[in-house]
Design a protein around this motif. Structure first.
Motif, mmCIF file in Angstrom:
data_model
loop_
_atom_site.group_PDB
_atom_site.id
_atom_site.type_symbol
_atom_site.label_atom_id
_atom_site.label_comp_id
_atom_site.label_asym_id
_atom_site.label_seq_id
_atom_site.Cartn_x
_atom_site.Cartn_y
_atom_site.Cartn_z
ATOM 1 N N ARG A 17 69.710 73.281 55.167
ATOM 2 C CA ARG A 17 69.972 72.303 54.098
ATOM 3 C C ARG A 17 68.767 72.092 53.190
ATOM 4 O O ARG A 17 68.922 71.825 52.004
ATOM 5 C CB ARG A 17 70.396 70.972 54.695
ATOM 6 C CG ARG A 17 71.781 71.006 55.285
ATOM 7 C CD ARG A 17 72.184 69.644 55.751
ATOM 8 N NE ARG A 17 73.483 69.684 56.400
ATOM 9 C CZ ARG A 17 74.241 68.632 56.563
ATOM 10 N NH1 ARG A 17 73.846 67.444 56.143
ATOM 11 N NH2 ARG A 17 75.402 68.737 57.162
ATOM 12 N N VAL A 18 67.574 72.177 53.757
ATOM 13 C CA VAL A 18 66.366 71.921 52.966
ATOM 14 C C VAL A 18 65.791 73.207 52.377
ATOM 15 O O VAL A 18 65.089 73.173 51.377
ATOM 16 C CB VAL A 18 65.324 71.170 53.822
ATOM 17 C CG1 VAL A 18 64.037 70.931 53.057
ATOM 18 C CG2 VAL A 18 65.889 69.844 54.298
ATOM 19 N N GLY A 19 66.101 74.342 52.994
ATOM 20 C CA GLY A 19 65.595 75.613 52.489
ATOM 21 C C GLY A 19 64.222 75.967 53.020
ATOM 22 O O GLY A 19 63.408 76.582 52.322
ATOM 23 N N VAL A 20 63.952 75.553 54.258
ATOM 24 C CA VAL A 20 62.698 75.907 54.923
ATOM 25 C C VAL A 20 63.040 76.580 56.243
ATOM 26 O O VAL A 20 64.199 76.639 56.642
ATOM 27 C CB VAL A 20 61.799 74.666 55.167
ATOM 28 C CG1 VAL A 20 61.394 74.017 53.855
ATOM 29 C CG2 VAL A 20 62.485 73.655 56.075
ATOM 30 N N THR A 21 62.028 77.065 56.934
ATOM 31 C CA THR A 21 62.260 77.712 58.219
ATOM 32 C C THR A 21 62.265 76.679 59.341
ATOM 33 O O THR A 21 61.713 75.582 59.198
ATOM 34 C CB THR A 21 61.174 78.757 58.521
ATOM 35 O OG1 THR A 21 59.917 78.087 58.661
ATOM 36 C CG2 THR A 21 61.087 79.803 57.417
ATOM 37 N N ARG A 54 63.640 62.544 54.294
ATOM 38 C CA ARG A 54 62.196 62.520 54.521
ATOM 39 C C ARG A 54 61.606 63.927 54.402
ATOM 40 O O ARG A 54 60.550 64.118 53.793
ATOM 41 C CB ARG A 54 61.921 61.927 55.900
ATOM 42 C CG ARG A 54 60.465 61.748 56.213
ATOM 43 C CD ARG A 54 60.329 61.093 57.573
ATOM 44 N NE ARG A 54 58.953 60.990 57.952
ATOM 45 C CZ ARG A 54 58.356 59.878 58.314
ATOM 46 N NH1 ARG A 54 59.032 58.754 58.356
ATOM 47 N NH2 ARG A 54 57.096 59.874 58.650
ATOM 48 N N LEU A 55 62.295 64.909 54.960
ATOM 49 C CA LEU A 55 61.818 66.290 54.872
ATOM 50 C C LEU A 55 61.846 66.789 53.432
ATOM 51 O O LEU A 55 60.918 67.459 52.989
ATOM 52 C CB LEU A 55 62.648 67.190 55.774
ATOM 53 C CG LEU A 55 62.234 68.653 55.824
ATOM 54 C CD1 LEU A 55 60.777 68.820 56.270
ATOM 55 C CD2 LEU A 55 63.157 69.436 56.745
ATOM 56 N N ARG A 56 62.890 66.450 52.697
ATOM 57 C CA ARG A 56 62.951 66.847 51.280
ATOM 58 C C ARG A 56 61.792 66.239 50.485
ATOM 59 O O ARG A 56 61.174 66.910 49.658
ATOM 60 C CB ARG A 56 64.279 66.433 50.663
ATOM 61 C CG ARG A 56 65.423 67.305 51.067
ATOM 62 C CD ARG A 56 66.706 66.898 50.412
ATOM 63 N NE ARG A 56 67.762 67.859 50.720
ATOM 64 C CZ ARG A 56 69.043 67.577 50.692
ATOM 65 N NH1 ARG A 56 69.450 66.372 50.350
ATOM 66 N NH2 ARG A 56 69.937 68.495 50.998
ATOM 67 N N ILE A 57 61.493 64.978 50.751
ATOM 68 C CA ILE A 57 60.366 64.324 50.081
ATOM 69 C C ILE A 57 59.063 65.006 50.465
ATOM 70 O O ILE A 57 58.217 65.276 49.609
ATOM 71 C CB ILE A 57 60.341 62.817 50.412
ATOM 72 C CG1 ILE A 57 61.531 62.110 49.765
ATOM 73 C CG2 ILE A 57 59.024 62.189 49.967
ATOM 74 C CD1 ILE A 57 61.772 60.705 50.278
ATOM 75 N N CYS A 59 58.570 68.084 51.431
ATOM 76 C CA CYS A 59 58.491 69.396 50.771
ATOM 77 C C CYS A 59 58.131 69.251 49.298
ATOM 78 O O CYS A 59 57.323 70.031 48.765
ATOM 79 C CB CYS A 59 59.804 70.154 50.945
ATOM 80 S SG CYS A 59 60.106 70.694 52.632
ATOM 81 N N PHE A 60 58.704 68.258 48.646
ATOM 82 C CA PHE A 60 58.383 68.001 47.243
ATOM 83 C C PHE A 60 56.906 67.638 47.090
ATOM 84 O O PHE A 60 56.214 68.147 46.200
ATOM 85 C CB PHE A 60 59.279 66.881 46.702
ATOM 86 C CG PHE A 60 58.945 66.469 45.301
ATOM 87 C CD1 PHE A 60 59.251 67.289 44.236
ATOM 88 C CD2 PHE A 60 58.318 65.256 45.048
ATOM 89 C CE1 PHE A 60 58.936 66.923 42.930
ATOM 90 C CE2 PHE A 60 58.006 64.881 43.755
ATOM 91 C CZ PHE A 60 58.312 65.709 42.697
ATOM 92 N N ASP A 70 47.935 63.768 54.202
ATOM 93 C CA ASP A 70 48.227 62.745 53.196
ATOM 94 C C ASP A 70 49.690 62.303 53.260
ATOM 95 O O ASP A 70 49.998 61.113 53.179
ATOM 96 C CB ASP A 70 47.905 63.243 51.786
ATOM 97 C CG ASP A 70 46.415 63.403 51.535
ATOM 98 O OD1 ASP A 70 45.614 62.803 52.287
ATOM 99 O OD2 ASP A 70 46.060 64.134 50.595
ATOM 100 N N ILE A 71 50.583 63.270 53.412
ATOM 101 C CA ILE A 71 52.015 62.965 53.470
ATOM 102 C C ILE A 71 52.317 62.139 54.711
ATOM 103 O O ILE A 71 53.029 61.132 54.646
ATOM 104 C CB ILE A 71 52.847 64.260 53.434
ATOM 105 C CG1 ILE A 71 52.666 64.965 52.078
ATOM 106 C CG2 ILE A 71 54.322 63.957 53.700
ATOM 107 C CD1 ILE A 71 53.196 66.377 52.027
ATOM 108 N N SER A 72 51.761 62.530 55.830
ATOM 109 C CA SER A 72 51.966 61.783 57.070
ATOM 110 C C SER A 72 51.455 60.352 56.926
ATOM 111 O O SER A 72 52.117 59.393 57.348
ATOM 112 C CB SER A 72 51.265 62.487 58.226
ATOM 113 O OG SER A 72 51.474 61.803 59.427
ATOM 114 N N SER A 73 50.303 60.195 56.296
ATOM 115 C CA SER A 73 49.743 58.851 56.074
ATOM 116 C C SER A 73 50.643 58.014 55.179
ATOM 117 O O SER A 73 50.853 56.827 55.432
ATOM 118 C CB SER A 73 48.350 58.944 55.456
ATOM 119 O OG SER A 73 47.445 59.523 56.356
#
Length: 79
Positions: A17-21, A54-57, A59-60, A70-73
């Motif tokens: 759905r997100v287009g990642v592995t 959350r995963l889509r955000i 990846c963006f 940074d994203i995790s924070s």
């Protein structure tokens, strides 16, 4: 269509759905960016619609050049 209750999806379904592995999702999980909502009786990781968003955000934000730290924070500050 997810094969699990409450519209939960497996890591493979989430990846498609997100287009990642699948490996990317596993790595993001290890880094604290996205974690499964629950585990199936067989131990499979199951992800919710909230995890999908959350995963889509994440990846963006990676595309914008933010680090996974940074994203995790940012997600931790969010709540």
């Amino acid at each position: 269509m997810p094969a699990y209750k409450d519209d939960l999806m497996t890591v493979g379904e989430l990846a498609r759905r997100v287009g990642v592995t699948v490996r990317t999702i596993q790595y993001y999980d290890a880094r604290g960016v996205v974690s499964p909502s629950e585990l199936s009786e067989g131990g499979r990781r199951l992800y919710s619609q909230e995890n999908l968003e959350r995963l889509r955000i994440a990846c963006f934000l990676r595309e914008l050049g933010l680090s996974l730290n940074d994203i995790s924070s940012l997600f931790q500050e969010e709540g």
